[in-house]
Motif scaffolding. Sequence first.
Motif, PDB file in Angstrom:
ATOM      1  N   MET A 162       0.627  -1.221  -0.389  1.00 32.61           N
ATOM      2  CA  MET A 162      -0.107  -0.279  -0.374  1.00 32.61           C
ATOM      3  C   MET A 162       1.056   1.600   0.152  1.00 32.61           C
ATOM      4  SD  MET A 162      -3.121  -1.288   2.791  1.00 32.61           S
ATOM      5  CE  MET A 162      -4.007  -2.593   2.629  1.00 32.61           C
ATOM      6  N   VAL A 163       1.981   1.316   0.862  1.00 35.15           N
ATOM      7  CA  VAL A 163       2.374   1.822   1.131  1.00 35.15           C
ATOM      8  C   VAL A 163       3.572   2.548   0.067  1.00 35.15           C
ATOM      9  CG1 VAL A 163       4.796   3.283   1.397  1.00 35.15           C
ATOM     10  CG2 VAL A 163       3.142   2.199   3.076  1.00 35.15           C
TER      11      VAL A 163
ATOM     12  N   GLY B 246      -0.490   4.482  -0.946  1.00 30.77           N
ATOM     13  CA  GLY B 246      -1.742   4.504  -0.297  1.00 30.77           C
ATOM     14  C   GLY B 246      -2.877   3.602   0.121  1.00 30.77           C
ATOM     15  N   GLY B 247      -3.431   3.146   1.403  1.00 36.65           N
ATOM     16  CA  GLY B 247      -4.794   2.554   1.043  1.00 36.65           C
ATOM     17  C   GLY B 247      -4.909   2.789   2.577  1.00 36.65           C
ATOM     18  N   VAL B 248      -5.659   1.332   3.257  1.00 38.41           N
ATOM     19  CA  VAL B 248      -6.479   1.796   4.407  1.00 38.41           C
ATOM     20  C   VAL B 248      -6.967  -0.213   4.656  1.00 38.41           C
ATOM     21  CG1 VAL B 248      -9.586   1.783   4.873  1.00 38.41           C
ATOM     22  CG2 VAL B 248      -8.559   3.380   3.219  1.00 38.41           C
TER      23      VAL B 248
ATOM     24  N   ALA C  38      -1.137   1.775  16.707  1.00 39.02           N
ATOM     25  CA  ALA C  38      -0.150   1.312  16.689  1.00 39.02           C
ATOM     26  C   ALA C  38       0.082   1.985  15.358  1.00 39.02           C
ATOM     27  CB  ALA C  38       0.373   0.050  17.295  1.00 39.02           C
ATOM     28  N   TRP C  39      -0.821   0.275  14.674  1.00 47.28           N
ATOM     29  CA  TRP C  39      -0.752   0.631  12.906  1.00 47.28           C
ATOM     30  C   TRP C  39      -0.728   2.311  12.627  1.00 47.28           C
ATOM     31  CZ3 TRP C  39      -3.621  -4.598  12.097  1.00 47.28           C
ATOM     32  CH2 TRP C  39      -2.304  -5.615  12.584  1.00 47.28           C
TER      33      TRP C  39
ATOM     34  N   GLN D 238       2.435   7.115   6.184  1.00 43.51           N
ATOM     35  CA  GLN D 238       3.260   6.991   4.607  1.00 43.51           C
ATOM     36  C   GLN D 238       1.814   6.606   3.946  1.00 43.51           C
ATOM     37  OE1 GLN D 238       6.144   3.343   5.479  1.00 43.51           O
ATOM     38  NE2 GLN D 238       5.572   3.792   7.417  1.00 43.51           N
ATOM     39  N   GLY D 239       0.690   7.101   4.473  1.00 43.13           N
ATOM     40  CA  GLY D 239      -0.563   7.227   3.323  1.00 43.13           C
ATOM     41  C   GLY D 239      -1.744   5.923   3.580  1.00 43.13           C
ATOM     42  N   VAL D 240      -1.276   5.152   4.586  1.00 41.62           N
ATOM     43  CA  VAL D 240      -2.189   4.044   5.275  1.00 41.62           C
ATOM     44  C   VAL D 240      -3.399   4.663   6.453  1.00 41.62           C
ATOM     45  CG1 VAL D 240      -2.324   0.937   5.591  1.00 41.62           C
ATOM     46  CG2 VAL D 240      -0.628   2.441   4.015  1.00 41.62           C
ATOM     47  N   ARG D 241      -4.223   4.816   6.075  1.00 38.17           N
ATOM     48  CA  ARG D 241      -5.022   5.204   6.763  1.00 38.17           C
ATOM     49  C   ARG D 241      -6.074   3.866   7.650  1.00 38.17           C
ATOM     50  NH1 ARG D 241     -10.001   6.693   6.110  1.00 38.17           N
ATOM     51  NH2 ARG D 241      -9.995   5.995   4.345  1.00 38.17           N
TER      52      ARG D 241
END
Length: 261
Positions: free
Chosen positions: A132-133, A137-139, A171-172, A179-182
């Motif tokens: 994802m990074v 990005g990603g979720v 934590a995540w 780094q763009g991951v929600r």
Amino acid sequence: MTRRLECRTALITGSTRNIGRSIALAFGAEGAHVIVSGRDDSRGQAVVDQIRADGGKADFVHADLDGTAAASRSLATAASDLLGGRIDILVNNAGIYPPATTLTADDAMVDRVYAVNVKAPFFLAQAVAPEMVAAGGGVIINLGSWVARLSVPIGALYASTKGALETLTRAWAAEFGPQGVRVNAVSPGVIADPELNLDHPAYALMHGTPAGRAGEPAAIAAAAVYLASDDAAFVHGTVVDVDGGRAGVAVLANPVAFQAA
């Protein structure tokens, strides 16, 4: 539908029935290409067929998430291949709930519940987040539970795993958010299950809540769609309670008498 997930790809674990199935159907209706996964091939294919019949895109991947890194990586790889090399949304929904007390849970049960409910999501995030990074990005959406915070006398083992998953959510979010991951979570209350009798004691746990009843899987799916969409672009590390008020509100049987006291 608003097609809020148009051109997105999604892997949903444990999506052959109930909450996971509802999330898969909702994501498909919102435009996502969905990977349905689980141990029951016939149920999984039925979910895929329903999404396709409704005009969506879906495929099924058999998965028996045993808590090993290899099993999680295998699912992530198979899903990514079917989705054209990327997973935009990961929903860690798969989980097991043995009706055991602390005194009746044995070694094998503790290992199994932590393997499915904590280790499998951990290793899936480990496999998917870097991709994802790299993609920009990603979720990641985890499924918690109200019993992680409002305890009941049966289910300490299950509650502890959901507490762990809600902690991992925060934590995540700290680790991958920059780094763009929600990363967020949904915490369901008691949700109606067609495989449970209407007089099942679980439903009584919703007495004394504002809702006063068990919820429907679609309510959890709606929250998951929101968290997966750009509508939640500013939401990080949050546990969204969709529990009829169970964890946060006490409803008094006779509020007038309480005020008088």
